[in-house]
Design a protein around this motif. Structure first.
Motif, PDB file in Angstrom:
ATOM      1  N   MET A 113      -0.689  -4.498  -5.659  1.00 53.88           N
ATOM      2  CA  MET A 113      -0.773  -4.903  -4.394  1.00 53.88           C
ATOM      3  C   MET A 113      -0.846  -3.645  -3.872  1.00 53.88           C
ATOM      4  O   MET A 113       0.792  -2.890  -3.414  1.00 53.88           O
ATOM      5  N   ASN A 114      -1.099  -2.927  -4.027  1.00 51.58           N
ATOM      6  CA  ASN A 114      -0.644  -1.194  -3.100  1.00 51.58           C
ATOM      7  C   ASN A 114      -1.494  -0.908  -2.768  1.00 51.58           C
ATOM      8  O   ASN A 114      -1.113  -0.086  -1.834  1.00 51.58           O
ATOM      9  N   LEU A 115      -1.795  -2.186  -1.450  1.00 49.27           N
ATOM     10  CA  LEU A 115      -2.120  -1.472  -0.658  1.00 49.27           C
ATOM     11  C   LEU A 115      -1.125  -2.415   1.117  1.00 49.27           C
ATOM     12  O   LEU A 115      -0.512  -3.432   1.069  1.00 49.27           O
ATOM     13  N   ILE A 116      -1.184  -1.779   2.527  1.00 51.05           N
ATOM     14  CA  ILE A 116      -0.824  -2.337   3.183  1.00 51.05           C
ATOM     15  C   ILE A 116      -1.276  -2.426   4.491  1.00 51.05           C
ATOM     16  O   ILE A 116      -2.535  -1.129   4.092  1.00 51.05           O
ATOM     17  N   TYR A 117      -1.450  -3.653   4.513  1.00 53.55           N
ATOM     18  CA  TYR A 117      -3.225  -4.166   5.757  1.00 53.55           C
ATOM     19  C   TYR A 117      -1.887  -3.666   7.015  1.00 53.55           C
ATOM     20  O   TYR A 117      -0.898  -4.869   7.258  1.00 53.55           O
ATOM     21  N   LEU A 118      -2.051  -2.777   8.339  1.00 56.40           N
ATOM     22  CA  LEU A 118      -1.184  -3.031   9.331  1.00 56.40           C
ATOM     23  C   LEU A 118      -1.883  -3.753   9.904  1.00 56.40           C
ATOM     24  O   LEU A 118      -2.767  -2.871  10.789  1.00 56.40           O
ATOM     25  N   CYS A 119      -1.355  -5.169  11.082  1.00 58.47           N
ATOM     26  CA  CYS A 119      -2.273  -5.369  12.253  1.00 58.47           C
ATOM     27  C   CYS A 119      -1.282  -5.335  13.750  1.00 58.47           C
ATOM     28  O   CYS A 119      -0.177  -4.675  13.389  1.00 58.47           O
ATOM     29  N   GLY A 120      -1.812  -5.380  14.273  1.00 59.77           N
ATOM     30  CA  GLY A 120      -1.481  -5.367  15.751  1.00 59.77           C
ATOM     31  C   GLY A 120      -2.168  -5.222  17.008  1.00 59.77           C
ATOM     32  O   GLY A 120      -3.107  -4.917  16.472  1.00 59.77           O
ATOM     33  N   PHE A 121      -2.213  -5.620  17.872  1.00 63.01           N
ATOM     34  CA  PHE A 121      -2.869  -5.447  19.299  1.00 63.01           C
ATOM     35  C   PHE A 121      -2.773  -4.176  19.552  1.00 63.01           C
ATOM     36  O   PHE A 121      -3.307  -2.810  18.921  1.00 63.01           O
ATOM     37  N   MET A 122      -4.328  -4.217  19.887  1.00 61.20           N
ATOM     38  CA  MET A 122      -5.216  -2.699  20.135  1.00 61.20           C
ATOM     39  C   MET A 122      -3.933  -2.206  21.495  1.00 61.20           C
ATOM     40  O   MET A 122      -3.324  -2.645  22.002  1.00 61.20           O
ATOM     41  N   GLY A 123      -3.964  -1.113  21.029  1.00 58.91           N
ATOM     42  CA  GLY A 123      -3.190   0.077  21.761  1.00 58.91           C
ATOM     43  C   GLY A 123      -1.928   0.075  20.926  1.00 58.91           C
ATOM     44  O   GLY A 123      -1.267   0.507  21.563  1.00 58.91           O
ATOM     45  N   CYS A 124      -1.481  -0.560  19.902  1.00 63.81           N
ATOM     46  CA  CYS A 124       0.126  -0.643  18.972  1.00 63.81           C
ATOM     47  C   CYS A 124       0.268   1.068  18.707  1.00 63.81           C
ATOM     48  O   CYS A 124       1.337   1.252  17.951  1.00 63.81           O
ATOM     49  N   GLY A 125      -0.685   1.803  18.436  1.00 65.14           N
ATOM     50  CA  GLY A 125      -1.023   2.823  17.462  1.00 65.14           C
ATOM     51  C   GLY A 125      -0.935   2.193  15.685  1.00 65.14           C
ATOM     52  O   GLY A 125      -0.400   3.178  15.304  1.00 65.14           O
ATOM     53  N   LYS A 126      -1.907   1.946  15.494  1.00 69.53           N
ATOM     54  CA  LYS A 126      -2.146   1.356  13.785  1.00 69.53           C
ATOM     55  C   LYS A 126      -2.904   2.439  13.417  1.00 69.53           C
ATOM     56  O   LYS A 126      -2.534   3.021  12.700  1.00 69.53           O
ATOM     57  N   THR A 127      -3.456   3.144  13.594  1.00 72.33           N
ATOM     58  CA  THR A 127      -4.185   4.320  13.687  1.00 72.33           C
ATOM     59  C   THR A 127      -3.067   5.748  13.338  1.00 72.33           C
ATOM     60  O   THR A 127      -2.606   6.258  12.149  1.00 72.33           O
ATOM     61  N   THR A 128      -2.311   5.525  13.940  1.00 73.91           N
ATOM     62  CA  THR A 128      -1.593   6.941  13.954  1.00 73.91           C
ATOM     63  C   THR A 128      -0.293   6.417  13.330  1.00 73.91           C
ATOM     64  O   THR A 128       0.122   7.373  12.527  1.00 73.91           O
ATOM     65  N   VAL A 129       0.562   5.569  12.927  1.00 71.00           N
ATOM     66  CA  VAL A 129       1.281   5.203  12.192  1.00 71.00           C
ATOM     67  C   VAL A 129       1.090   5.135  10.883  1.00 71.00           C
ATOM     68  O   VAL A 129       1.799   5.763  10.392  1.00 71.00           O
ATOM     69  N   GLY A 130       0.438   4.629  10.615  1.00 69.09           N
ATOM     70  CA  GLY A 130      -0.635   4.226   9.697  1.00 69.09           C
ATOM     71  C   GLY A 130      -0.803   5.678   9.015  1.00 69.09           C
ATOM     72  O   GLY A 130      -0.487   5.651   7.190  1.00 69.09           O
ATOM     73  N   ARG A 131      -1.399   6.351   9.399  1.00 71.31           N
ATOM     74  CA  ARG A 131      -2.159   7.881   8.600  1.00 71.31           C
ATOM     75  C   ARG A 131      -0.432   8.264   8.660  1.00 71.31           C
ATOM     76  O   ARG A 131      -0.174   9.239   7.368  1.00 71.31           O
ATOM     77  N   ALA A 132       0.515   8.908   9.595  1.00 64.66           N
ATOM     78  CA  ALA A 132       1.754   9.140   8.860  1.00 64.66           C
ATOM     79  C   ALA A 132       2.307   8.071   7.586  1.00 64.66           C
ATOM     80  O   ALA A 132       3.058   8.851   7.491  1.00 64.66           O
ATOM     81  N   ALA A 133       2.555   7.307   7.710  1.00 66.81           N
ATOM     82  CA  ALA A 133       3.274   7.133   6.872  1.00 66.81           C
ATOM     83  C   ALA A 133       2.230   6.557   5.191  1.00 66.81           C
ATOM     84  O   ALA A 133       3.526   7.291   4.191  1.00 66.81           O
ATOM     85  N   ALA A 134       0.998   7.106   5.374  1.00 67.27           N
ATOM     86  CA  ALA A 134       0.389   7.716   4.205  1.00 67.27           C
ATOM     87  C   ALA A 134       0.490   8.937   3.600  1.00 67.27           C
ATOM     88  O   ALA A 134       0.894   9.088   2.488  1.00 67.27           O
ATOM     89  N   CYS A 135       0.833   9.521   4.520  1.00 69.56           N
ATOM     90  CA  CYS A 135       1.361  10.641   4.344  1.00 69.56           C
ATOM     91  C   CYS A 135       2.809  11.295   3.852  1.00 69.56           C
ATOM     92  O   CYS A 135       2.659  11.784   2.909  1.00 69.56           O
ATOM     93  N   LEU A 136       3.472   9.619   3.845  1.00 68.28           N
ATOM     94  CA  LEU A 136       4.961   9.953   3.126  1.00 68.28           C
ATOM     95  C   LEU A 136       4.829   9.663   1.939  1.00 68.28           C
ATOM     96  O   LEU A 136       5.900   9.213   1.147  1.00 68.28           O
ATOM     97  N   VAL A 137       3.600   9.120   1.266  1.00 69.84           N
ATOM     98  CA  VAL A 137       3.735   8.585  -0.309  1.00 69.84           C
ATOM     99  C   VAL A 137       2.775   9.158  -0.896  1.00 69.84           C
ATOM    100  O   VAL A 137       1.454   9.211  -0.575  1.00 69.84           O
ATOM    101  N   PRO A 138       3.361   9.898  -1.872  1.00 64.74           N
ATOM    102  CA  PRO A 138       2.806  10.876  -2.790  1.00 64.74           C
ATOM    103  C   PRO A 138       1.199  10.145  -3.493  1.00 64.74           C
ATOM    104  O   PRO A 138       1.076   9.092  -4.039  1.00 64.74           O
ATOM    105  N   GLY A 139       0.396  10.848  -3.155  1.00 66.04           N
ATOM    106  CA  GLY A 139      -1.357  10.234  -3.583  1.00 66.04           C
ATOM    107  C   GLY A 139      -1.926   8.963  -2.460  1.00 66.04           C
ATOM    108  O   GLY A 139      -2.569   8.350  -3.478  1.00 66.04           O
TER     109      GLY A 139
END
Ligand code: S3P
Length: 168
Positions: free
Chosen positions: A1-27
């Protein structure tokens, strides 16, 4: 279960925050589901809506979610704002990983999405969008494993990264 699905309304910042989160976890990787659909279809989202119809976009969204099984290693996946409206899509996400909800007030989302030509669903009156926001927010709340609390991009990213680390 190493996938995180980020949900939320249009414009909530899913892409920006999701990309930043992935950068914080090596690999860890990052995938934007809408980008995957656009790549697959060879059409922009407004073109898919206008040429093939919303139902076709929703089918492509389900296919793209199913294909997240092919991801190698941990990843954060930014879903489209309408992706979790379908029970089938929720089951797919649940079977493959965890769901995180990026909860952002309507006015902030609205200022970001109003008159955005790339978001066909946002081309409606503010009052109708608010209604859609409320309806969807209750769906996101019902299905999420974590609610990402208010904060800076980095603070929100860290909450998602912490969930991902727990799943490794
Ligand atoms: C949609 C949201 C969009 C995109 C499509 C439909 C929706 O994604 O999937 O335009 O129904 O809310 P974002 O949430 O990234 O804007």
């Amino acid at each position: 279960m190493n996938l995180i699905y980020l949900c939320g309304f249009m414009g909530c910042g899913k892409t920006t925050v999701g990309r930043a989160a992935a950068c914080l976890v090596p690999g860890a990787g990052f995938l934007d589901l809408d980008d995957r659909i656009v790549e697959r279809e060879g059409l922009s989202i407004p073109e898919i809506f206008s040429q093939k119809g919303e139902a076709s976009f929703r089918d492509a969204e389900t296919t793209a979610l199913l294909e997240t099984s092919d991801l190698r290693g941990p990843a954060v996946i930014a879903t489209g704002g309408g992706a979790l409206i379908s029970e089938r899509n929720v089951s797919i996400c649940r079977s493959k990983g965890r769901i995180a909800f990026l909860d952002v007030p309507f006015e902030i989302c609205y200022q970001r999405i109003r008159s955005d030509p790339n978001r066909p669903v946002a081309a409606r009156e503010k009052s109708a969008l608010r209604e859609l926001y409320e309806k969807r927010r209750s769906i996101y709340l019902r299905h999420c494993d974590i609610l990402v609390e208010d904060g800076t991009i980095d603070e929100r990213a860290e909450q998602i990264a912490a969930l991902l680390r727990k799943e490794l």
